[in-house]
Design an enzyme around this catalytic site. Structure first.
Site: not given
Length: 241
Positions: A45, A71, A73, A76, A130, A221
């Site tokens: 990613k 990613d 997102k 617009d 999330t 992470r």
């Protein structure tokens, strides 16, 4: 040694899959992390931090290692998203996120453009982040429950021609029941048992997300920030089988 992703990077079929988030400030650091996790990662990613820092070079470079889940997102007006999707397709990404809340016209244009470019790029609709909970939806003026909002956005995106979705592990079972077996469901923000949740509010373990019906989990992470990312990725990938 990096695993050869094969000649057709865009024929990406995810099942019980691990997507490793390369949330790093530079391509050099992303490459170093990718080389350590490539044997366990089904895709890599690239998020906003790395893309803003390195642009298309990050996609082109990392797509030679594993398929890229870009990613961004996007959210617009339809014309702007349409043109952005065309540029992403040319870069070689396999998956691209757009916000389902961008609306039917935006979603339709994004899905149609990806199909027209014929590179295999697949549009992924992000439902409810999330990091959001009930209090956040209240502040945004959304009266629906988290599950209801997630389902409503996913059904709207599906009607617009989108067949891949991002949702939290908490809603994945409900989405699977509504969208069926052919929908691609990706769950970010998962954490191995005992890990710090950070800014994630609706989460689960990787194996819990897969058991609930997810096709792939995105982990950042808990892999990036440990002493041995390779071993961490291997443990998580093994837990999905």
């Amino acid at each position: 040694m990096l695993r050869d992703p094969g000649p057709d990077l865009h024929a990406l079929k995810l099942s019980r899959s691990l997507i490793v988030a390369l949330d790093t400030p530079s391509l050099a650091e992303a490459n170093a992390l990718a080389s350590r996790v490539a044997d366990s990662a089904d895709a890599l990613k690239i998020g906003l931090e790395l893309f803003v820092a390195e642009g298309g070079d990050a996609v082109r470079t990392l797509a030679r290692v594993r398929p890229v889940f870009l990613d961004l997102k996007l959210h617009d007006i339809p014309e702007t998203v349409d043109r952005a999707v065309a540029r992403v397709a040319a870069l070689g990404a396999s998956l691209l996120t757009v916000h389902a809340s961008g609306g039917p016209a935006m979603l339709e244009r994004a899905a149609a453009r990806a199909e027209k470019e014929a590179t295999g790029l697949r549009i992924v609709a992000v439902t409810v982040l999330t990091s959001l909970d009930r209090a956040d939806l209240d502040a945004m003026g959304v009266a629906r429950s988290l599950e209801e909002q997630t389902l409503a956005l996913a059904k709207m995106a599906r009607a617009a021609g989108v067949s891949a979705f991002v949702c939290s592990p908490r809603e994945v079972r409900a989405l699977r029941e509504v969208l069926g077996a052919d929908a691609l469901l990706i769950t970010p923000g998962v954490r191995p048992a005992g890990e710090n949740l950070g800014d994630q509010k609706r989460t689960d373990t990787p194996e819990g997300a897969i058991a609930a019906g997810a096709d792939a989990v995105v982990v950042g992470r808990p892999i990036r920030d440990v002493a041995d990312p390779r071993a961490a990725a291997e443990r998580i990938k093994s837990s999905l089988s």
